[in-house]
Design an enzyme around this catalytic site. Structure first.
Site, mmCIF file in Angstrom:
data_model
loop_
_atom_site.group_PDB
_atom_site.id
_atom_site.type_symbol
_atom_site.label_atom_id
_atom_site.label_comp_id
_atom_site.label_asym_id
_atom_site.label_seq_id
_atom_site.Cartn_x
_atom_site.Cartn_y
_atom_site.Cartn_z
ATOM 1 N N GLY A 268 0.831 -1.209 0.000
ATOM 2 C CA GLY A 268 0.000 0.000 0.000
ATOM 3 C C GLY A 268 0.860 1.250 0.000
ATOM 4 C CE LYS B 17 -2.892 -9.940 -22.436
ATOM 5 N NZ LYS B 17 -4.026 -9.272 -21.910
#
Ligand code: G6P
Length: 622
Positions: free
Chosen positions: A103, A499
C-alpha cells in the site's frame, strides 16, 4: 503488486516464507526480503535483496529450526528505487520492530519530518520505514505515554496508536524482538488474510500463499487487525474494539495454481479457457426458456431493468472487456452504456442519476483505481455491480451486487481467461437485461445457445497454436505493429495489441480500423505487421477495404477470419481462421489467436512471459 507472507508456528519459518513469496511472484515485484525472530539472540535477522527471489535465496543461511516466527515481502517500488535498502522488511531505529507493508502511506512525508525531529533515523526512501519508526517511537515510550490501559500488551498498543496516525492504505505484518511469540497483521485498503493451520498461522496478502498450508481463513476488513501468538489469536479494530470474524473456506486448490506441465501460467490459462468458460457459464444458461440465471444479482434486477444508463469502469484488459460490454448492452439490451477508465472516472465530476448503474470489472477485485471508482459511484447514489474473479476481494465486497467469473485463479500477469469470462458475463447480463426489456424469447434463446457453444469453439482454436507460432517466427523481429478491428472486434484489436506489448515488449497500437486513415496509416512501412480481425460481421466489406489500404503500402497482414471464408485468402499474408459465431459473441473467439500470437512472440524473443518487466498482476496503488 507487492506481496506479504508471515508465519508463526512450530516449523522453521524461513523456507515457508520463501515458498509463500514464490507463490506471490506472479503479482509482480522488483525486490524481496525476509525477517526472522531469532529466539537465542533475541533479535531480528533481516535478509533482503533487489531482483528475483532466487537471488534472495542465494543469500539465506540454512534455516534455523528455532526461528519459527518471520515476515516476508515482495516489493514493487513506489517510493524509492528497487534496491536492497528500500526492500522490505524495514526495521525501526531501535532495531526492535520489523514491518512488511503493501500500500501507500500518503502522509509519510509529514510523519517522517516529525519523527526525524524526535531523533528517529531513516535508512531508506520508503514510506514503509515511517510505519516501522512510528511504531518504534510509540513503543519506546519516548512520547511520555509508557503503558497501555488494562491488560493490553505494549506491542499491540503501540501498533494501534501508530495505525491511527496513518493516512493511506496498508496491509501489514509486524514483529517485535520483545515478543518473540507474537505476530501482528493489519489492513486498510490492501488485502490481508489469516490462514489457520494446525498449530500454525500464516498471514498473506493473497490466498495463493496460504493454500499449501490450510484452506481455513479469516479475511480482515479495513481498519481491522489481528494479534497472533502460538496459543491463539484475537481480532480487533484499530481502535481496540474486539471483533469476531467468520471463518471462511479458501475456494481454490493448490492444483489450480500449479503449472501442471505447462511452460508458463499464461499458456496454461490460455489453454484453460474452454474449461474456464464452462465453469463461468455453468448453471447460468436456461436455453429452454431463453433466460439467464445470475443468483448474485437476483435481488437487483428491478434497479438494473429500469436503468437508463450504464457506466462501466475498469482498467487494462478488464477495460477492453468493458468496451465489448458497451457494444453488447447497446445491441442486445438497447441501453445507453459508456465504458470509462476507472482512473479517469474517479477524478471526474460524473453525472449519476437515480437510474444509473455502475459496473466495475476487475479480475483481482483489488485494483486501486477501479475500487475508487466504485466508491465514487456509491457516494453519488449509483447502484454498483461488480464483475470480479477473486472471491471475497475488496471490489466484490464493496459493490452492491455482482457476478463472479468463476474461472479459478489467474496467475499470468497478462490476463487471458479472465478477459473471455468477463465478456461472457457481460453477454449474459446483456441477454437477460435485453430479455427483460425488449428481446424476444426466440432471440434470447438464440444467443444463449450460441454462448453455450463458445467453449468448444475455443477448443478448436487452441489446436492452431503451432500454426500461429510459425506466424510469430516470421514476424516477431518487427518492433512496430498495428491491430485493427471494427465493431465488436475493435476492443479485441486493443486487447491483442496490449497482449503483445505486455509480454514481448513490441510496440503495438490497437485501433478501430477506420481510424487508421486519420494518422496511423503514416506509420506503415514495408513489411510492418498489421493484424486484422476480419471475421464475418456487419462490417466485413469495410474491413476488407482497410486491409487493402495496408497492403497497398507494403504492410504485412495477419488476418483472423471466419472458417470457410475463401474470399479472405487473397488479402492475407498470414491467415488464422476461427469458427463462426454471431458477431456479438465473436470477441471470445477472435481474442484467442491474438493471445497465442503474443505468447509465442514473447517466448521467441526470450522473455519471461509470466514476469513481464515493470508490470504487476494486481495494481493496488494509483
Ligand atoms: C494490471 C494487469 C492487467 C489487468 C489490469 C486490471 O495492469 O497487469 O492484466 O488487466 O491490471 O486488473 P484487474 O485485476 O482490475 O482486472
Amino acid at each position: 503488486m507487492c506481496g506479504i507472507v508471515a508465519y508463526l508456528g512450530k516449523k522453521p519459518a524461513q523456507p515457508i516464507l520463501i515458498e509463500g513469496l514464490k507463490r506471490l511472484e506472479y503479482r509482480g515485484y522488483d525486490s524481496a526480503g525476509v525477517g526472522l525472530i531469532n529466539p537465542d539472540k533475541i533479535g531480528i535477522k533481516i535478509i533482503k535483496s533487489s531482483g528475483r527471489i532466487s537471488v534472495l535465496e542465494g543469500l539465506l543461511p540454512e534455516a534455523n529450526p528455532k526461528e519459527v516466527l518471520g515476515i516476508g515481502h515482495t516489493r514493487w517500488a513506489t517510493h524509492g528505487e528497487p534496491n536492497t535498502i528500500n526492500a522490505h522488511p524495514h526495521l525501526d531505529y531501535t532495531g526492535k520492530i520489523a514491518v512488511v507493508h503493501n500500500g501507500i502511506i500518503e502522509n509519510y512525508s509529514t510523519l517522517k519530518t516529525w519523527l526525524i525531529s524526535k531523533g528517529c533515523k531513516f535508512a531508506s526512501e520508503t514510506d514503509t520505514e515511517v510505519i516501522a519508526n512510528l511504531i518504534g517511537y510509540l513503543y519506546s515510550g519516548q512520547d511520555g505515554k509508557k503503558t497501555p490501559n488494562g491488560d493490553q500488551n505494549k506491542f499491540e498498543w503501540a501498533v494501534q496508536r501508530a495505525l491511527n496516525e496513518l493516512v493511506g492504505t496498508y496491509g501489514l505484518a509486524i514483529i517485535c524482538t520483545d515478543f518473540p511469540d507474537m505476530l501482528i497483521g493489519a489492513k486498510k485498503g490492501s488485502p490481508l488474510i489469516l490462514g489457520l493451520g494446525e498449530n500454525e498461522f500464516i498471514i498473506a496478502s493473497d490466498a495463493a500463499a496460504i493454500v499449501e498450508h490450510t484452506t481455513q481463513a479469516i479475511y480482515l476488513a479495513d481498519n481491522e487487525m489481528v494479534t497472533i501468538s502460538s496459543k491463539g489469536f484475537h481480532t480487533k479494530t484499530i481502535d481496540n474494539v474486539e471483533i469476531r470474524k467468520e471463518l471462511k473456506q479458501i475456494e481454490f486448490s493448490l492444483d489450480a495454481i500449479e503449472l501442471n506441465g505447462f511452460a508458463h501460467y499464461m499458456l496454461k490459462e490460455i489453454c484453460e479457457q474452454p474449461k474456464a468458460l464452462n465453469m463461468c457459464l455453468g448453471g447460468r444458461l436456461d436455453a429452454r426458456d431463453g433466460r439467464v440465471v445470475l443468483g448474485g444479482i437476483s435481488k437487483y434486477w428491478r434497479e438494473i431493468t429500469r436503468a437508463k444508463r450504464i457506466i462501466i469502469n475498469a482498467c487494462g484488459t478488464a477495460w477492453h472487456a468493458g468496451l465489448v460490454g458497451e457494444y453488447l448492452f447497446e445491441q442486445l439490451a438497447r441501453i445507453n452504456t459508456e465504458t470509462q477508465y476507472a482512473s479517469e472516472f474517479r477524478y471526474r465530476n460524473p453525472i449519476i442519476e437515480d437510474d444509473t448503474i455502475v459496473i466495475a470489472i476487475s479480475q483481482s477485485g483489488e485494483t486501486a483505481d477501479t475500487l475508487a471508482a466504485v466508491e465514487q459511484a456509491k457516494e453519488r447514489g449509483a447502484t454498483t455491480l461488480g464483475i470480479v474473479n477473486v472471491v471475497g476481494s475488496t471490489i466484490a465486497r464493496t459493490t452492491d451486487t455482482g457476478v463472479y467469473l468463476r474461472v479459478g485463479p489467474e496467475i499470468g500477469v497478462a490476463s487471458t481467461k479472465a478477459f473471455t469470462a468477463q465478456v461472457a458475463v457481460l453477454a449474459m447480463l446483456a441477454i437477460e437485461l435485453g430479455r427483460r426489456r425488449h428481446l424476444s424469447s426466440d432471440e434470447a434463446k438464440f444467443y444463449i445457445e450460441e454462448l453455450a457453444k463458445i467453449p468448444a469453439k475455443i477448443e478448436k482454436i487452441l489446436t492452431k497454436s503451432e500454426q500461429i507460432k510459425k506466424i510469430a517466427e516470421a514476424t516477431c523481429d518487427r518492433e512496430n505493429w498495428l491491430f485493427l478491428g471494427r465493431g465488436f472486434n475493435y476492443p479485441v484489436a486493443l486487447e491483442g495489441a496490449l497482449k503483445l506489448k505486455e509480454i514481448s515488449y513490441i510496440h503495438a497500437e490497437g485501433l478501430p480500423a477506420a481510424e487508421m486513415k486519420h494518422g496511423p496509416i503514416a506509420l506503415i512501412t514495408e513489411g510492418m505487421p498489421a493484424v486484422f480481425i476480419a471475421t464475418m460481421c456487419s462490417q466485413y466489406s469495410k474491413i476488407i477495404g482497410n486491409i487493402e489500404e495496408v497492403r497497398a503500402r507494403g504492410g504485412r497482414t495477419i488476418v483472423v477470419a471466419s472458417e470457410g471464408d475463401e474470399n479472405i485468402k487473397q488479402y492475407a499474408d498470414f491467415l488464422i481462421t476461427v469458427p463462426d459465431a454471431p458477431e456479438e459473441l465473436q470477441p471470445m473467439l477472435t481474442v484467442v489467436p491474438l493471445q497465442i500470437l503474443a505468447y509465442h512472440a514473447a517466448v521467441l524473443r526470450g522473455h519471461d512471459v509470466d514476469k513481464p518487466r515493470n508490470l504487476a498482476k494486481s495494481v493496488t496503488v494509483e
